[in-house]
Structure formats: C-alpha cells, structure tokens
Design a protein around this motif. Structure first.
Motif, PDB file in Angstrom:
ATOM      1  N   GLN A 165       6.467  13.208  18.191  1.00 19.07           N
ATOM      2  CA  GLN A 165       7.065  13.754  16.970  1.00 19.07           C
ATOM      3  C   GLN A 165       8.058  12.791  16.349  1.00 19.07           C
ATOM      4  OE1 GLN A 165       5.754  16.616  15.699  1.00 19.07           O
ATOM      5  NE2 GLN A 165       4.384  16.324  17.456  1.00 19.07           N
ATOM      6  N   GLU A 166       8.568  11.843  17.166  1.00 22.15           N
ATOM      7  CA  GLU A 166       9.524  10.870  16.670  1.00 22.15           C
ATOM      8  C   GLU A 166       9.025   9.467  16.994  1.00 22.15           C
ATOM      9  OE1 GLU A 166      13.346  11.677  18.297  1.00 22.15           O
ATOM     10  OE2 GLU A 166      13.546  13.639  17.335  1.00 22.15           O
ATOM     11  N   ILE A 202       0.345   6.972  16.832  1.00 23.47           N
ATOM     12  CA  ILE A 202      -0.546   6.436  17.861  1.00 23.47           C
ATOM     13  C   ILE A 202       0.081   5.211  18.517  1.00 23.47           C
ATOM     14  CG2 ILE A 202      -2.715   5.172  18.171  1.00 23.47           C
ATOM     15  CD1 ILE A 202      -4.031   7.251  16.387  1.00 23.47           C
ATOM     16  N   CYS A 203       0.670   4.324  17.714  1.00 22.67           N
ATOM     17  CA  CYS A 203       1.334   3.159  18.304  1.00 22.67           C
ATOM     18  C   CYS A 203       2.491   3.587  19.205  1.00 22.67           C
ATOM     19  CB  CYS A 203       1.830   2.219  17.201  1.00 22.67           C
ATOM     20  SG  CYS A 203       0.509   1.340  16.336  1.00 22.67           S
ATOM     21  N   GLU A 204       3.243   4.601  18.779  1.00 23.65           N
ATOM     22  CA  GLU A 204       4.329   5.115  19.610  1.00 23.65           C
ATOM     23  C   GLU A 204       3.782   5.674  20.923  1.00 23.65           C
ATOM     24  OE1 GLU A 204       7.973   6.275  21.113  1.00 23.65           O
ATOM     25  OE2 GLU A 204       7.600   4.988  19.364  1.00 23.65           O
ATOM     26  N   ALA A 205       2.658   6.393  20.851  1.00 27.70           N
ATOM     27  CA  ALA A 205       2.050   6.940  22.070  1.00 27.70           C
ATOM     28  C   ALA A 205       1.622   5.827  23.018  1.00 27.70           C
ATOM     29  CB  ALA A 205       0.859   7.818  21.703  1.00 27.70           C
ATOM     30  N   ILE A 206       1.073   4.737  22.471  1.00 31.63           N
ATOM     31  CA  ILE A 206       0.652   3.613  23.299  1.00 31.63           C
ATOM     32  C   ILE A 206       1.861   2.932  23.928  1.00 31.63           C
ATOM     33  CG2 ILE A 206      -0.294   1.256  23.170  1.00 31.63           C
ATOM     34  CD1 ILE A 206      -2.443   3.336  23.366  1.00 31.63           C
ATOM     35  N   PRO A 236      -5.470  18.764  17.108  1.00 35.33           N
ATOM     36  CA  PRO A 236      -4.051  18.528  16.808  1.00 35.33           C
ATOM     37  C   PRO A 236      -3.246  18.112  18.031  1.00 35.33           C
ATOM     38  CG  PRO A 236      -4.802  20.579  15.796  1.00 35.33           C
ATOM     39  CD  PRO A 236      -5.902  20.124  16.709  1.00 35.33           C
ATOM     40  N   ARG A 237      -3.519  18.698  19.181  1.00 33.25           N
ATOM     41  CA  ARG A 237      -2.848  18.357  20.422  1.00 33.25           C
ATOM     42  C   ARG A 237      -3.595  18.984  21.605  1.00 33.25           C
ATOM     43  NH1 ARG A 237       0.478  22.514  22.154  1.00 33.25           N
ATOM     44  NH2 ARG A 237       1.658  21.075  23.450  1.00 33.25           N
TER      45      ARG A 237
END
Length: 287
Positions: A283-284, A9-13, A257-258
């Motif tokens: 995913q990464e 979630i942090c990566e998405a933000i 899930p997505r």
C-alpha cells in the motif's frame, strides 16, 4: 482493460529481495524519473549488492489493450440493449472473434450493432422454445446447452444458452459478451514478449555492466488468455533462440486484487523450477 502496477510491483520485489538477503535496503534511485543512469524503474542497494529493476506489462499479443478498448466501445451498446431481455430460464453468452473491429471502422462498425441485436433476440427465442423450462435432475442430468452461430458483416458470432437443475434461478436470463481465441496465440505471445525484452534488456544490460543484479518483472493482469506457465514457455523458447536473459526474471500475476502471485522462471540468467510466492500488494512505496 489491464492495469499497470509498476511502483507497487517494484516495491513488492524489493521487499522479497530484502527477505532473501536478510538485510534492508540502504538507498534507491529512480533513473526513469531522476535521470541518474540507464532509465530503469529503480536501482536499489540491498546488502552488498545493487539491483536494477525493470517492469513491463505482458500482453497476449501486440496491441491487445488497444484492441480490447475498441471491443468494449463497440459492444457496450449491444450489451446495454440485450441485458434484461433474454428469456429465462438459463444464462446466455454471445462470443465474438478476438478482434471484431479489425475489418470495420466507424460507421461501418456501428451499422453492425442492430443486426447483431436482432439476431441474438431471434436465436435466444429459438433456444427458449427448445427447452422452455428447467427439467429435473432425473430428466436432464446434464442440463440444457443450446448453441446458435452466424456470420454478420464477416464476424463469426456464437450465442450459447445453458441451464442446469442445480443452478440458482436468480441467474435466469443473465447475458454477457466475451471474445474467443479461435487461433493459436502462442506465436503472437512469444513475439510480444520478445518485443518487450528488446525494449527492456539494453537498459538492464548497461546496469549489469556496472555490477548490478538485473531484475525484470513481467506483469500479467489478463485472466482470460494468459497464465504464468504460458509466459514461462515463451521465455524458454526465446532462450533456445539465443535471447539473453536478465539475472532474475519474475512473473507477477495481478489478475486478482489480492494476494498477488509471483513466480520466478529465471535465476542467474537460466531457467529454473518456478517457485510460487504469494505477496500482499504493498500500500506504500518505500523507494
């Protein structure tokens, strides 16, 4: 059971902020792990500004996950005993109060299982004899909906049986178990979010005092009792009570899930019209 997805979630933000600013990240730290500052999830520089990002999982009420785990353990044997035994046609659902394990523990709780199983069999047979076969559209345009209620060991149980002329016969005899929200959950939800803010805000405020843009992400992965609008309303009520907000607050709905659905009810520390953003779960992790 609710999942926690802090890192993704942090990566998405971060990716969302990179898109908005139009520049890539140039460095990051993970203070919670590397002890480089106030223990937020991540501090990252994007463009000319540093962002402090914190994540928390939003529960509908205090101890929701623990209560859910106890519920699953309690009803597992009931579900196993009743699956495949319900008289078709029709589908069945047995519902419990939200926290059926609150008043009973250990052996006393286990002793309730067999009486519940016996009652479900009896109630299901009664409803079957009320309507032993699915009628045509002309005979029953709205299908059949049967209901039985009882109290066992102080637990208010509801068993429903439904069938409809348009429903596939492959579901005949299907049985599941659910919990009911009999009471108004909003005061409990607001109290739970206030508790989360009390834990997260001090760390973010220290970062804000050092010039960071403070970002809080509230994750919701409970599809039954919570949706982003209810969380936003709870935030609005807390603001009315004088609770200070971070610069930016996002709601991350990870019930599917997505893709994930993100909403932003707080911008520049104030309420705003919520924007809906679909984001593919990363995913990464790049920080």
């Amino acid at each position: 059971m609710m999942d926690k997805n802090e890192e993704r979630i942090c990566e998405a933000i971060i990716r969302l902020l990179e898109t908005r600013v139009g520049k890539a990240r140039s460095g990051s730290t993970r203070p919670e792990k590397d002890h480089s500052g106030p223990p937020v999830e991540v501090r990252v520089t994007i463009g000319e500004r540093r962002y402090a990002i914190e994540h928390t999982l939003v529960e509908p009420f205090e101890n929701f996950i623990q209560i859910g785990n106890r519920f699953s353990k309690f009803v597992g044997e009931i579900l196993d005993a009743l699956k495949g035994t319900m008289p078709g046609p029709g589908i069945y659902q047995l519902s419990f109060p939200m926290d059926p394990t609150a008043e009973h523990k250990g052996a006393a709780l286990a002793a309730l299982r067999q009486p519940i199983i016996d009652w479900v069999h009896k109630a299901a047979e009664e409803m079957f004899h009320e309507c032993p076969k699915a009628e045509s559209r002309d005979r029953q345009p709205y299908g059949y909906n049967g209901k039985r209620e009882i109290e066992i060991g102080g637990l208010h149980l509801i068993l429903v049986r439904s069938m409809h002329w348009a429903r596939s016969t492959k579901y005949d005899g299907f049985f599941d178990i659910a919990r009911r929200a009999d009471d108004n959950l909003e005061p409990a939800r607001q109290a739970r979010i206030k508790t989360a803010l009390t834990k997260k805000l001090p760390k973010l405020l220290i970062c804000g005092g050092e010039g960071d843009v403070t970002v809080l992400v509230l994750e919701n992965s409970d599809i039954a009792l919570t949706h982003p609008g209810l969380i936003a309303e709870a935030l609005e009520n807390l603001i009315a009570q004088g609770v200070a907000m971070p610069d930016q607050v996002f709601i991350a709905d990870t019930t599917l899930p997505r893709p994930w659905d993100f909403y932003q009810p707080i911008t520049d520390g104030a309420l705003t019209i919520m924007e809906h953003i679909e984001i593919e779960p990363p995913q990464e992790i790049g920080y």
